[in-house]
Design a protein around this motif. Structure first.
Motif, PDB file in Angstrom:
ATOM      1  N   ASP A 223       0.768  14.492 -15.260  1.00 40.11           N
ATOM      2  CA  ASP A 223       0.154  14.942 -16.444  1.00 40.11           C
ATOM      3  C   ASP A 223      -0.189  14.055 -17.669  1.00 40.11           C
ATOM      4  O   ASP A 223       0.521  13.474 -17.843  1.00 40.11           O
ATOM      5  N   PHE A 224      -1.417  13.983 -18.089  1.00 41.83           N
ATOM      6  CA  PHE A 224      -2.074  13.217 -19.106  1.00 41.83           C
ATOM      7  C   PHE A 224      -1.101  13.555 -20.579  1.00 41.83           C
ATOM      8  O   PHE A 224      -1.218  12.292 -21.114  1.00 41.83           O
ATOM      9  N   ARG A 225      -0.750  14.699 -20.547  1.00 40.84           N
ATOM     10  CA  ARG A 225       0.075  14.869 -21.889  1.00 40.84           C
ATOM     11  C   ARG A 225       1.289  14.135 -21.929  1.00 40.84           C
ATOM     12  O   ARG A 225       1.696  13.781 -23.047  1.00 40.84           O
ATOM     13  N   LYS A 226       1.652  13.464 -20.969  1.00 42.29           N
ATOM     14  CA  LYS A 226       3.142  12.883 -21.117  1.00 42.29           C
ATOM     15  C   LYS A 226       2.706  11.455 -21.611  1.00 42.29           C
ATOM     16  O   LYS A 226       3.643  10.768 -21.936  1.00 42.29           O
ATOM     17  N   TYR A 227       1.477  11.138 -21.936  1.00 42.09           N
ATOM     18  CA  TYR A 227       1.109   9.907 -22.511  1.00 42.09           C
ATOM     19  C   TYR A 227       0.595  10.194 -24.025  1.00 42.09           C
ATOM     20  O   TYR A 227       0.249   9.101 -24.619  1.00 42.09           O
ATOM     21  N   SER A 228       0.588  11.402 -24.391  1.00 34.85           N
ATOM     22  CA  SER A 228       0.110  11.693 -25.701  1.00 34.85           C
ATOM     23  C   SER A 228       1.084  11.372 -26.680  1.00 34.85           C
ATOM     24  O   SER A 228       2.339  11.860 -26.453  1.00 34.85           O
ATOM     25  N   PRO A 229       0.758  10.913 -27.869  1.00 34.94           N
ATOM     26  CA  PRO A 229       1.639  10.539 -28.777  1.00 34.94           C
ATOM     27  C   PRO A 229       2.320  11.900 -29.062  1.00 34.94           C
ATOM     28  O   PRO A 229       3.733  11.667 -29.635  1.00 34.94           O
ATOM     29  N   ARG A 230       1.776  12.821 -29.212  1.00 32.71           N
ATOM     30  CA  ARG A 230       2.454  14.255 -29.951  1.00 32.71           C
ATOM     31  C   ARG A 230       3.253  15.102 -29.019  1.00 32.71           C
ATOM     32  O   ARG A 230       4.040  15.958 -29.383  1.00 32.71           O
ATOM     33  N   GLY A 317       1.910  11.827 -34.697  1.00 34.40           N
ATOM     34  CA  GLY A 317       1.399  11.186 -33.733  1.00 34.40           C
ATOM     35  C   GLY A 317      -0.107  11.671 -33.491  1.00 34.40           C
ATOM     36  O   GLY A 317      -0.517  12.496 -33.999  1.00 34.40           O
ATOM     37  N   GLY A 318      -0.836  10.700 -32.897  1.00 35.97           N
ATOM     38  CA  GLY A 318      -2.392  10.730 -32.895  1.00 35.97           C
ATOM     39  C   GLY A 318      -2.757  11.792 -31.839  1.00 35.97           C
ATOM     40  O   GLY A 318      -1.912  12.224 -31.118  1.00 35.97           O
ATOM     41  N   ARG A 319      -3.834  12.130 -31.795  1.00 34.24           N
ATOM     42  CA  ARG A 319      -4.306  12.953 -30.768  1.00 34.24           C
ATOM     43  C   ARG A 319      -4.231  12.327 -29.302  1.00 34.24           C
ATOM     44  O   ARG A 319      -4.343  13.048 -28.346  1.00 34.24           O
ATOM     45  N   TYR A 320      -4.707  11.155 -29.419  1.00 35.31           N
ATOM     46  CA  TYR A 320      -4.920  10.468 -28.058  1.00 35.31           C
ATOM     47  C   TYR A 320      -4.116   8.951 -28.258  1.00 35.31           C
ATOM     48  O   TYR A 320      -3.750   8.613 -29.234  1.00 35.31           O
TER      49      TYR A 320
END
Length: 335
Positions: A223-230, A317-320
């Motif tokens: 899941d790409f959210r695993k790399y999301s700072p937030r 954390g940033g958005r991306y």
């Protein structure tokens, strides 16, 4: 109701990304049920992408299959597609040749099953003046290939420059209780000045504001959210405080925190100098679509409570991820 490319659309739209761009996409049957339900509940503004999934199975392929099965729905949907990346790469190219390639590829895959109502480049190419990109899409409008022009993740300056070249149908931005930057960076103001509807993607904070994600472990592998700072473990619990406060308000109102989140976005629409705003929550399960389409009324007291929550919440954390941050709210070089 909002108007887009001369068509009336529902106050809530539908984001297609999650139907094809995830490690394990839902079945076609599951996707069709969600799509059909969204349309039946008034969400007729659909947003997808040429790059939402592999070249052989992205939003356009799914749409082709859907409208092949349900041809009667084609004229009911106002379709907005993001493209403009280099083929097979997550790299920007807003030049004439690639924009035309992208539009033609979208039309090829749709194969006449559905018109391309709005085309937008996914991000602003910093090396190509936005005027060139907009003029190219405008030429395609004259040729009957597209009906309207959209912008995505662009700066206020880009909006104003683009609007001088051609009418802009929509501007797509991330906007939610978890991402309020457009209220302060001039983007919402520029949309309002030019009477451009603002399409709010991720109004549920990539699912975070639903309260369904309790820890980073709840995110599936890949899941790409695993790399999301937030969503990182060291900030997750701090960010979760915002959701816990929303859950308290939702409990008092007898609704879900996600419904509060969408209602708050819609409550900004056309108020206090804001443009019309159309949130496009994405959902692959029919029950989630039904939940997202419930209109929750927020009183002045509710809005004041949410303002208090936002003032006391610190989103970390940033958005991306950093590698992508430089192309957010982007601008291009001067013509």
């Amino acid at each position: 109701m909002p108007q887009v490319v001369g068509r009336e659309v529902g106050s809530t739209g539908y984001g297609l990304m999650g139907l094809t761009w995830r490690p394990q996409p839902p079945s076609e049957e599951t996707s069709f049920k969600a799509m059909k339900t969204a349309l039946s509940k008034g969400a007729n503004f659909w947003n997808g992408g040429e790059f939402y999934g592999p070249p052989t199975h992205n939003s356009l392929h799914l749409l082709n299959s859907y409208f092949t099965k349900y041809p009667e729905d084609a004229d009911k949907v106002v379709l907005c597609i993001k493209g403009g990346l280099k083929p097979g790469e997550m790299a920007l190219d807003g030049g004439e040749a690639n924009v035309r390639r992208s539009i033609d590829e979208c039309l090829r895959v749709l194969d006449g099953k559905k018109t391309l109502d709005i085309f937008e480049c996914a991000r602003v190419d910093p090396e190509t003046p936005v005027e060139i990109t907009v003029r190219t899409i405008a030429a395609c409008i004259k040729e009957g290939k597209v009906k309207g022009i959209g912008l995505s993740e662009c700066s206020a300056n880009t909006i104003r420059r683009a609007a001088k070249v051609h009418e802009i149908a929509v501007v797509e931005v991330e906007f939610s209780l978890w991402a309020t930057e457009v209220l302060d960076n001039g983007i919402a103001k520029a949309c309002a000045e030019n009477r451009i509807p603002m399409v709010a993607y991720s109004p549920l904070g990539r699912g975070f504001l639903t309260g369904q994600i309790k820890s980073p472990a709840d995110l599936p592998e890949g899941d790409f959210r695993k790399y999301s700072p937030r969503f990182q473990p060291d900030v997750f619990d701090e960010n979760l405080k915002l959701v816990k406060e929303l859950e308290k308000l939702a409990s008092k109102k007898g609704c879900t925190p996600g419904q509060i989140a969408i209602a708050w976005v819609k409550a900004q629409s056309g108020k206090n100098g804001m443009p019309v705003i159309i949130p496009i929550p994405g959902a692959s399960a029919e029950e989630r679509v039904l939940e997202n389409m419930v209109d929750v009324e927020l009183s002045e007291g509710d809005m004041a409570e949410i303002d208090r929550i936002l003032k006391n919440a610190t989103v970390i954390g940033g958005r991306y991820p950093e590698a992508h941050a430089h192309i957010l709210n982007g601008d291009s070089k001067e013509l």
